[in-house]
Design a protein around this motif. Sequence first.
Motif, PDB file in Angstrom:
ATOM      1  N   ALA A  97       0.837  -1.206   0.000  1.00 18.92           N
ATOM      2  CA  ALA A  97       0.000   0.000   0.000  1.00 18.92           C
ATOM      3  C   ALA A  97       0.874   1.259   0.000  1.00 18.92           C
ATOM      4  CB  ALA A  97      -0.921   0.004   1.216  1.00 18.92           C
ATOM      5  N   LEU A  98       1.952   1.230   0.784  1.00 19.68           N
ATOM      6  CA  LEU A  98       2.871   2.366   0.817  1.00 19.68           C
ATOM      7  C   LEU A  98       3.556   2.546  -0.536  1.00 19.68           C
ATOM      8  CD1 LEU A  98       4.151   4.570   2.583  1.00 19.68           C
ATOM      9  CD2 LEU A  98       5.905   2.910   3.241  1.00 19.68           C
ATOM     10  N   GLU A  99       3.934   1.434  -1.175  1.00 17.27           N
ATOM     11  CA  GLU A  99       4.566   1.506  -2.493  1.00 17.27           C
ATOM     12  C   GLU A  99       3.629   2.130  -3.522  1.00 17.27           C
ATOM     13  OE1 GLU A  99       7.690   0.324  -3.747  1.00 17.27           O
ATOM     14  OE2 GLU A  99       8.267   0.345  -1.646  1.00 17.27           O
ATOM     15  N   VAL A 100       2.356   1.736  -3.505  1.00 20.01           N
ATOM     16  CA  VAL A 100       1.381   2.291  -4.451  1.00 20.01           C
ATOM     17  C   VAL A 100       1.266   3.800  -4.274  1.00 20.01           C
ATOM     18  CG1 VAL A 100      -1.075   2.349  -5.074  1.00 20.01           C
ATOM     19  CG2 VAL A 100       0.062   0.150  -4.681  1.00 20.01           C
ATOM     20  N   PHE A 101       1.219   4.243  -3.027  1.00 16.40           N
ATOM     21  CA  PHE A 101       1.105   5.686  -2.757  1.00 16.40           C
ATOM     22  C   PHE A 101       2.370   6.420  -3.197  1.00 16.40           C
ATOM     23  CE2 PHE A 101       1.973   9.246   0.131  1.00 16.40           C
ATOM     24  CZ  PHE A 101       0.854  10.041  -0.123  1.00 16.40           C
ATOM     25  N   LYS A 102       3.528   5.899  -2.845  1.00 16.45           N
ATOM     26  CA  LYS A 102       4.785   6.596  -3.114  1.00 16.45           C
ATOM     27  C   LYS A 102       5.110   6.665  -4.608  1.00 16.45           C
ATOM     28  CE  LYS A 102       6.382   7.539   1.096  1.00 16.45           C
ATOM     29  NZ  LYS A 102       6.771   8.896   1.551  1.00 16.45           N
ATOM     30  N   THR A 103       4.645   5.688  -5.386  1.00 18.82           N
ATOM     31  CA  THR A 103       4.938   5.676  -6.818  1.00 18.82           C
ATOM     32  C   THR A 103       3.825   6.306  -7.658  1.00 18.82           C
ATOM     33  OG1 THR A 103       3.996   3.445  -7.016  1.00 18.82           O
ATOM     34  CG2 THR A 103       6.375   3.609  -6.633  1.00 18.82           C
ATOM     35  N   SER A 104       2.748   6.763  -7.013  1.00 21.64           N
ATOM     36  CA  SER A 104       1.637   7.379  -7.750  1.00 21.64           C
ATOM     37  C   SER A 104       2.114   8.645  -8.457  1.00 21.64           C
ATOM     38  CB  SER A 104       0.483   7.698  -6.802  1.00 21.64           C
ATOM     39  OG  SER A 104       0.878   8.638  -5.821  1.00 21.64           O
ATOM     40  N   SER A 105       1.379   9.054  -9.488  1.00 22.14           N
ATOM     41  CA  SER A 105       1.794  10.201 -10.301  1.00 22.14           C
ATOM     42  C   SER A 105       1.865  11.491  -9.495  1.00 22.14           C
ATOM     43  CB  SER A 105       0.822  10.380 -11.478  1.00 22.14           C
ATOM     44  OG  SER A 105      -0.521  10.559 -11.002  1.00 22.14           O
ATOM     45  N   GLY A 124       0.821   0.060 -11.094  1.00 18.71           N
ATOM     46  CA  GLY A 124       2.179   0.454 -11.446  1.00 18.71           C
ATOM     47  C   GLY A 124       3.251  -0.094 -10.529  1.00 18.71           C
ATOM     48  N   VAL A 125       2.865  -0.940  -9.561  1.00 17.13           N
ATOM     49  CA  VAL A 125       3.815  -1.481  -8.583  1.00 17.13           C
ATOM     50  C   VAL A 125       3.862  -3.005  -8.720  1.00 17.13           C
ATOM     51  CG1 VAL A 125       4.373  -1.704  -6.142  1.00 17.13           C
ATOM     52  CG2 VAL A 125       3.360   0.416  -6.990  1.00 17.13           C
ATOM     53  N   PRO A 126       5.045  -3.587  -8.898  1.00 15.53           N
ATOM     54  CA  PRO A 126       5.135  -5.054  -8.967  1.00 15.53           C
ATOM     55  C   PRO A 126       4.788  -5.683  -7.617  1.00 15.53           C
ATOM     56  CG  PRO A 126       7.320  -4.066  -8.934  1.00 15.53           C
ATOM     57  CD  PRO A 126       6.360  -2.934  -9.069  1.00 15.53           C
ATOM     58  N   LEU A 127       4.088  -6.787  -7.665  1.00 12.13           N
ATOM     59  CA  LEU A 127       3.627  -7.425  -6.434  1.00 12.13           C
ATOM     60  C   LEU A 127       4.775  -7.938  -5.567  1.00 12.13           C
ATOM     61  CD1 LEU A 127       0.520  -9.416  -7.754  1.00 12.13           C
ATOM     62  CD2 LEU A 127       0.527  -7.337  -6.378  1.00 12.13           C
ATOM     63  N   ALA A 136       5.305  10.371  -6.795  1.00 13.32           N
ATOM     64  CA  ALA A 136       6.472   9.991  -7.611  1.00 13.32           C
ATOM     65  C   ALA A 136       7.775  10.031  -6.815  1.00 13.32           C
ATOM     66  CB  ALA A 136       6.576  10.886  -8.845  1.00 13.32           C
ATOM     67  N   SER A 137       7.762   9.445  -5.617  1.00 18.92           N
ATOM     68  CA  SER A 137       8.992   9.392  -4.823  1.00 18.92           C
ATOM     69  C   SER A 137      10.017   8.470  -5.456  1.00 18.92           C
ATOM     70  CB  SER A 137       8.672   8.926  -3.402  1.00 18.92           C
ATOM     71  OG  SER A 137       7.876   9.872  -2.716  1.00 18.92           O
ATOM     72  N   TRP A 138       9.556   7.389  -6.068  1.00 15.17           N
ATOM     73  CA  TRP A 138      10.411   6.487  -6.831  1.00 15.17           C
ATOM     74  C   TRP A 138       9.541   5.775  -7.851  1.00 15.17           C
ATOM     75  CZ3 TRP A 138       9.876   5.671  -1.443  1.00 15.17           C
ATOM     76  CH2 TRP A 138       9.043   4.607  -1.067  1.00 15.17           C
ATOM     77  N   SER A 139      10.142   4.941  -8.670  1.00  8.37           N
ATOM     78  CA  SER A 139       9.381   4.285  -9.735  1.00  8.37           C
ATOM     79  C   SER A 139       9.942   2.905 -10.026  1.00  8.37           C
ATOM     80  CB  SER A 139       9.402   5.135 -11.013  1.00  8.37           C
ATOM     81  OG  SER A 139      10.735   5.258 -11.500  1.00  8.37           O
ATOM     82  N   TYR A 140       9.115   2.081 -10.662  1.00  4.73           N
ATOM     83  CA  TYR A 140       9.510   0.755 -11.140  1.00  4.73           C
ATOM     84  C   TYR A 140       9.436   0.809 -12.665  1.00  4.73           C
ATOM     85  CZ  TYR A 140       9.078  -0.926  -6.356  1.00  4.73           C
ATOM     86  OH  TYR A 140       9.246  -1.113  -4.990  1.00  4.73           O
ATOM     87  N   PRO A 141      10.575   1.031 -13.310  1.00  2.00           N
ATOM     88  CA  PRO A 141      10.549   1.348 -14.743  1.00  2.00           C
ATOM     89  C   PRO A 141      10.286   0.178 -15.683  1.00  2.00           C
ATOM     90  CG  PRO A 141      12.816   1.273 -13.931  1.00  2.00           C
ATOM     91  CD  PRO A 141      11.927   1.120 -12.733  1.00  2.00           C
ATOM     92  N   ASP A 142      10.490  -1.053 -15.224  1.00  2.42           N
ATOM     93  CA  ASP A 142      10.364  -2.193 -16.127  1.00  2.42           C
ATOM     94  C   ASP A 142       8.922  -2.687 -16.215  1.00  2.42           C
ATOM     95  OD1 ASP A 142      13.070  -1.954 -16.382  1.00  2.42           O
ATOM     96  OD2 ASP A 142      13.552  -3.609 -15.032  1.00  2.42           O
ATOM     97  N   ALA A 143       8.655  -3.443 -17.273  1.00  3.63           N
ATOM     98  CA  ALA A 143       7.323  -4.004 -17.480  1.00  3.63           C
ATOM     99  C   ALA A 143       7.155  -5.295 -16.686  1.00  3.63           C
ATOM    100  CB  ALA A 143       7.101  -4.273 -18.968  1.00  3.63           C
ATOM    101  N   GLY A 144       5.896  -5.691 -16.520  1.00  3.82           N
ATOM    102  CA  GLY A 144       5.615  -6.936 -15.812  1.00  3.82           C
ATOM    103  C   GLY A 144       4.122  -7.202 -15.755  1.00  3.82           C
TER     104      GLY A 144
END
Length: 279
Positions: free
Chosen positions: A99-107, A124-127, A110-118
């Motif tokens: 849940a924290l990852e989803v919030f932090k990577t939201s548009s 937008g966050v890998p499980l 944008a504190s950080w990002s997961y650039p690769d596909a999956g």
Amino acid sequence: MLSALDAHLTDMRPRALRPVARPLVEFLYFGIKEARACLFAGLFFLSVFVVPRAGLFGIARYDVLFAIALLIQGWMLYARLETWDEVKAIGLFHVVGFALEVFKTSSGIASWSYPDAGVTKLFGVPLFSGFMYAAIGSYIIQAWRLLDLRIRHHPPYPMAAAIAILIYVNFYTHHFIGDFRWYLAACALGLYARTTVIFRPLDRDRQMPLLLGFVLTGFFIWLAENIGTFMGVWRYPNQLGAWSAVHVSKWSAWSLLVIMTFTIVANLKHVKARVHVPD
């Protein structure tokens, strides 16, 4: 082999050691027990090193890492290295971490990002990312057993739970109403000032302030985060052009997160029996 190692490490019978040799032997055993407690984290980060960025057999790296994390967790449960109650607690770490990852990577953040596909990316966050938080809980649970941990002068559970919740909430709210990290750290310092962790590297009890344990664990997580970003698993905005070390301020954030994780573990039934809360 692992069962034999665990049996040896948890054998607390007195050893006849010369005074000169005892500190070295105890330090060696402490290091082995710490490494063994990091079994989940160690295997997971090993897979981060081994799995290439392009993935394996046409499967994206994020999906491979998610499958590996599930296999490791399933094996530890099957091998009875963790109980169902412990797995439930680890599952909670996964949920709050994801849940924290989803919030932090939201548009908007944008504190950080997961650039690769999956395929196994949600919002937008890998499980697999939740397992990075679950690894902290797994470490604490394993260390509790292997080092025969006992806690003296633990703060009352409602107060410990309150500070843990506020720490977690601050990870969200500091984007909008200011960062109260250091105020929360001061509150935690007051709560846990008298708290001592008693542990057995070998056959004798040793002790240290629990706060020191929080800080040291946070430091090693910060080192692991540097490894993760260096391998390109995720990136902070300042690392998109070229890699640079994760800012040292993240060390304090991880130390606070360790306090939250420890609070959840301390409420497990078999762990709670080893926690002393003064009247």
